[in-house]
Scaffold this motif. Structure first.
Motif, PDB file in Angstrom:
ATOM      1  N   ARG A 129      18.821  45.328  83.031  1.00  0.00           N
ATOM      2  CA  ARG A 129      18.803  45.775  81.648  1.00  0.00           C
ATOM      3  C   ARG A 129      18.433  47.253  81.626  1.00  0.00           C
ATOM      4  O   ARG A 129      18.048  47.812  82.640  1.00  0.00           O
ATOM      5  CB  ARG A 129      17.746  45.009  80.852  1.00  0.00           C
ATOM      6  CG  ARG A 129      17.914  43.521  80.839  1.00  0.00           C
ATOM      7  CD  ARG A 129      16.793  42.805  80.073  1.00  0.00           C
ATOM      8  NE  ARG A 129      15.464  43.224  80.457  1.00  0.00           N
ATOM      9  CZ  ARG A 129      14.554  43.733  79.614  1.00  0.00           C
ATOM     10  NH1 ARG A 129      14.816  43.877  78.347  1.00  0.00           N
ATOM     11  NH2 ARG A 129      13.360  44.077  80.051  1.00  0.00           N
ATOM     12  N   TYR A 130      18.527  47.823  80.457  1.00  0.00           N
ATOM     13  CA  TYR A 130      18.109  49.207  80.316  1.00  0.00           C
ATOM     14  C   TYR A 130      17.426  49.402  78.970  1.00  0.00           C
ATOM     15  O   TYR A 130      17.585  48.603  78.053  1.00  0.00           O
ATOM     16  CB  TYR A 130      19.282  50.178  80.442  1.00  0.00           C
ATOM     17  CG  TYR A 130      20.226  50.142  79.266  1.00  0.00           C
ATOM     18  CD1 TYR A 130      20.058  51.020  78.200  1.00  0.00           C
ATOM     19  CD2 TYR A 130      21.264  49.226  79.204  1.00  0.00           C
ATOM     20  CE1 TYR A 130      20.908  50.979  77.114  1.00  0.00           C
ATOM     21  CE2 TYR A 130      22.113  49.180  78.123  1.00  0.00           C
ATOM     22  CZ  TYR A 130      21.928  50.067  77.074  1.00  0.00           C
ATOM     23  OH  TYR A 130      22.759  50.021  75.994  1.00  0.00           O
ATOM     24  N   VAL A 131      16.654  50.470  78.880  1.00  0.00           N
ATOM     25  CA  VAL A 131      16.040  50.902  77.627  1.00  0.00           C
ATOM     26  C   VAL A 131      16.318  52.391  77.504  1.00  0.00           C
ATOM     27  O   VAL A 131      16.174  53.136  78.477  1.00  0.00           O
ATOM     28  CB  VAL A 131      14.507  50.657  77.624  1.00  0.00           C
ATOM     29  CG1 VAL A 131      13.871  51.236  76.379  1.00  0.00           C
ATOM     30  CG2 VAL A 131      14.204  49.188  77.763  1.00  0.00           C
ATOM     31  N   ARG A 132      16.769  52.801  76.317  1.00  0.00           N
ATOM     32  CA  ARG A 132      16.992  54.205  76.027  1.00  0.00           C
ATOM     33  C   ARG A 132      16.124  54.576  74.838  1.00  0.00           C
ATOM     34  O   ARG A 132      16.088  53.850  73.857  1.00  0.00           O
ATOM     35  CB  ARG A 132      18.458  54.428  75.615  1.00  0.00           C
ATOM     36  CG  ARG A 132      19.231  55.289  76.484  1.00  0.00           C
ATOM     37  CD  ARG A 132      20.678  55.456  76.055  1.00  0.00           C
ATOM     38  NE  ARG A 132      21.055  54.926  74.779  1.00  0.00           N
ATOM     39  CZ  ARG A 132      21.767  55.598  73.875  1.00  0.00           C
ATOM     40  NH1 ARG A 132      22.160  56.805  74.098  1.00  0.00           N
ATOM     41  NH2 ARG A 132      22.071  55.031  72.737  1.00  0.00           N
ATOM     42  N   TYR A 133      15.407  55.690  74.941  1.00  0.00           N
ATOM     43  CA  TYR A 133      14.630  56.144  73.790  1.00  0.00           C
ATOM     44  C   TYR A 133      14.621  57.657  73.738  1.00  0.00           C
ATOM     45  O   TYR A 133      14.871  58.333  74.729  1.00  0.00           O
ATOM     46  CB  TYR A 133      13.214  55.560  73.777  1.00  0.00           C
ATOM     47  CG  TYR A 133      12.318  55.897  74.943  1.00  0.00           C
ATOM     48  CD1 TYR A 133      11.511  57.019  74.914  1.00  0.00           C
ATOM     49  CD2 TYR A 133      12.242  55.073  76.059  1.00  0.00           C
ATOM     50  CE1 TYR A 133      10.663  57.317  75.967  1.00  0.00           C
ATOM     51  CE2 TYR A 133      11.399  55.355  77.111  1.00  0.00           C
ATOM     52  CZ  TYR A 133      10.612  56.475  77.059  1.00  0.00           C
ATOM     53  OH  TYR A 133       9.776  56.762  78.099  1.00  0.00           O
ATOM     54  N   TRP A 150       8.185  53.005  70.042  1.00  0.00           N
ATOM     55  CA  TRP A 150       8.302  52.681  68.632  1.00  0.00           C
ATOM     56  C   TRP A 150       9.704  52.166  68.356  1.00  0.00           C
ATOM     57  O   TRP A 150      10.687  52.811  68.691  1.00  0.00           O
ATOM     58  CB  TRP A 150       8.019  53.941  67.817  1.00  0.00           C
ATOM     59  CG  TRP A 150       8.007  53.726  66.348  1.00  0.00           C
ATOM     60  CD1 TRP A 150       8.934  54.161  65.462  1.00  0.00           C
ATOM     61  CD2 TRP A 150       7.016  53.036  65.595  1.00  0.00           C
ATOM     62  NE1 TRP A 150       8.570  53.790  64.211  1.00  0.00           N
ATOM     63  CE2 TRP A 150       7.403  53.095  64.259  1.00  0.00           C
ATOM     64  CE3 TRP A 150       5.843  52.377  65.926  1.00  0.00           C
ATOM     65  CZ2 TRP A 150       6.656  52.510  63.233  1.00  0.00           C
ATOM     66  CZ3 TRP A 150       5.107  51.801  64.922  1.00  0.00           C
ATOM     67  CH2 TRP A 150       5.502  51.870  63.595  1.00  0.00           C
ATOM     68  N   ASP A 151       9.825  50.979  67.733  1.00  0.00           N
ATOM     69  CA  ASP A 151      11.146  50.425  67.432  1.00  0.00           C
ATOM     70  C   ASP A 151      11.557  50.619  65.981  1.00  0.00           C
ATOM     71  O   ASP A 151      12.506  50.021  65.492  1.00  0.00           O
ATOM     72  CB  ASP A 151      11.226  48.942  67.828  1.00  0.00           C
ATOM     73  CG  ASP A 151      10.484  48.027  66.871  1.00  0.00           C
ATOM     74  OD1 ASP A 151       9.771  48.521  65.968  1.00  0.00           O
ATOM     75  OD2 ASP A 151      10.621  46.796  67.031  1.00  0.00           O
ATOM     76  N   GLY A 152      10.841  51.478  65.262  1.00  0.00           N
ATOM     77  CA  GLY A 152      11.117  51.718  63.868  1.00  0.00           C
ATOM     78  C   GLY A 152      10.200  50.933  62.944  1.00  0.00           C
ATOM     79  O   GLY A 152      10.072  51.243  61.773  1.00  0.00           O
ATOM     80  N   GLN A 205       7.272  48.875  64.693  1.00  0.00           N
ATOM     81  CA  GLN A 205       6.020  48.633  65.413  1.00  0.00           C
ATOM     82  C   GLN A 205       6.140  49.126  66.847  1.00  0.00           C
ATOM     83  O   GLN A 205       7.231  49.410  67.317  1.00  0.00           O
ATOM     84  CB  GLN A 205       5.683  47.146  65.402  1.00  0.00           C
ATOM     85  CG  GLN A 205       6.738  46.306  66.098  1.00  0.00           C
ATOM     86  CD  GLN A 205       6.444  44.827  66.008  1.00  0.00           C
ATOM     87  OE1 GLN A 205       5.347  44.425  65.654  1.00  0.00           O
ATOM     88  NE2 GLN A 205       7.420  44.010  66.352  1.00  0.00           N
ATOM     89  N   ALA A 206       5.009  49.169  67.554  1.00  0.00           N
ATOM     90  CA  ALA A 206       4.996  49.510  68.972  1.00  0.00           C
ATOM     91  C   ALA A 206       5.376  48.273  69.766  1.00  0.00           C
ATOM     92  O   ALA A 206       4.837  47.185  69.531  1.00  0.00           O
ATOM     93  CB  ALA A 206       3.617  50.000  69.394  1.00  0.00           C
ATOM     94  N   VAL A 207       6.348  48.430  70.686  1.00  0.00           N
ATOM     95  CA  VAL A 207       6.796  47.304  71.524  1.00  0.00           C
ATOM     96  C   VAL A 207       6.729  47.715  72.982  1.00  0.00           C
ATOM     97  O   VAL A 207       6.780  48.902  73.316  1.00  0.00           O
ATOM     98  CB  VAL A 207       8.232  46.847  71.154  1.00  0.00           C
ATOM     99  CG1 VAL A 207       8.288  46.290  69.759  1.00  0.00           C
ATOM    100  CG2 VAL A 207       9.232  47.979  71.333  1.00  0.00           C
ATOM    101  N   ASP A 208       6.617  46.723  73.861  1.00  0.00           N
ATOM    102  CA  ASP A 208       6.610  46.991  75.294  1.00  0.00           C
ATOM    103  C   ASP A 208       7.967  47.519  75.725  1.00  0.00           C
ATOM    104  O   ASP A 208       9.000  47.089  75.211  1.00  0.00           O
ATOM    105  CB  ASP A 208       6.278  45.727  76.083  1.00  0.00           C
ATOM    106  CG  ASP A 208       4.832  45.302  75.917  1.00  0.00           C
ATOM    107  OD1 ASP A 208       3.963  46.203  75.819  1.00  0.00           O
ATOM    108  OD2 ASP A 208       4.591  44.086  75.859  1.00  0.00           O
ATOM    109  N   LEU A 209       7.942  48.404  76.701  1.00  0.00           N
ATOM    110  CA  LEU A 209       9.172  48.925  77.289  1.00  0.00           C
ATOM    111  C   LEU A 209       9.881  47.792  77.964  1.00  0.00           C
ATOM    112  O   LEU A 209      10.958  47.477  77.840  1.00  0.00           O
ATOM    113  CB  LEU A 209       8.835  50.025  78.298  1.00  0.00           C
ATOM    114  CG  LEU A 209      10.004  50.707  78.960  1.00  0.00           C
ATOM    115  CD1 LEU A 209      10.761  51.562  77.978  1.00  0.00           C
ATOM    116  CD2 LEU A 209       9.511  51.557  80.100  1.00  0.00           C
TER     117      LEU A 209
END
Length: 93
Positions: free
Chosen positions: A27-31, A85-87, A89-93
């Motif tokens: 998977r990936y995460v982009r921020y 930040w997901d818009g 709340q704070a969420v785990d990476l």
């Protein structure tokens, strides 16, 4: 020479044949980064890309936009677990 299925073979611009071979999948995460006072994206448009493998390994990269409208991918040091930040709340990476 090892035999590979035709579906995994590709031809380079030089006409050479190559095999597309999986390194890993995950998977990936982009921020991106926001100004904490205004909530607007920071100047420059820098983006962080975190690749998450199935075995729990991560690789991190900065994606930097250039004037030629091509993105530059620069390896970044792994920072470990963190929140984003997901818009809402704070969420785990």
């Amino acid at each position: 020479m090892t035999a590979f299925p035709d579906e995994v073979l590709t031809r380079t611009k030089k006409g050479e044949i190559e095999v597309r071979c999986l390194i890993d999948r995950g998977r990936y995460v982009r921020y991106h980064y926001l100004d904490p006072d205004t909530g607007e994206p920071m100047e420059g448009g820098k983006v962080k890309l975190v690749l998450l493998s199935g075995e729990g390994k991560t690789e991190e990269f900065f994606v930097i936009p250039t004037k030629s409208h091509r993105d530059l991918l620069i390896p970044a040091a792994e920072k470990g677990p963190r929140k984003i930040w997901d818009g809402q709340q704070a969420v785990d990476l």
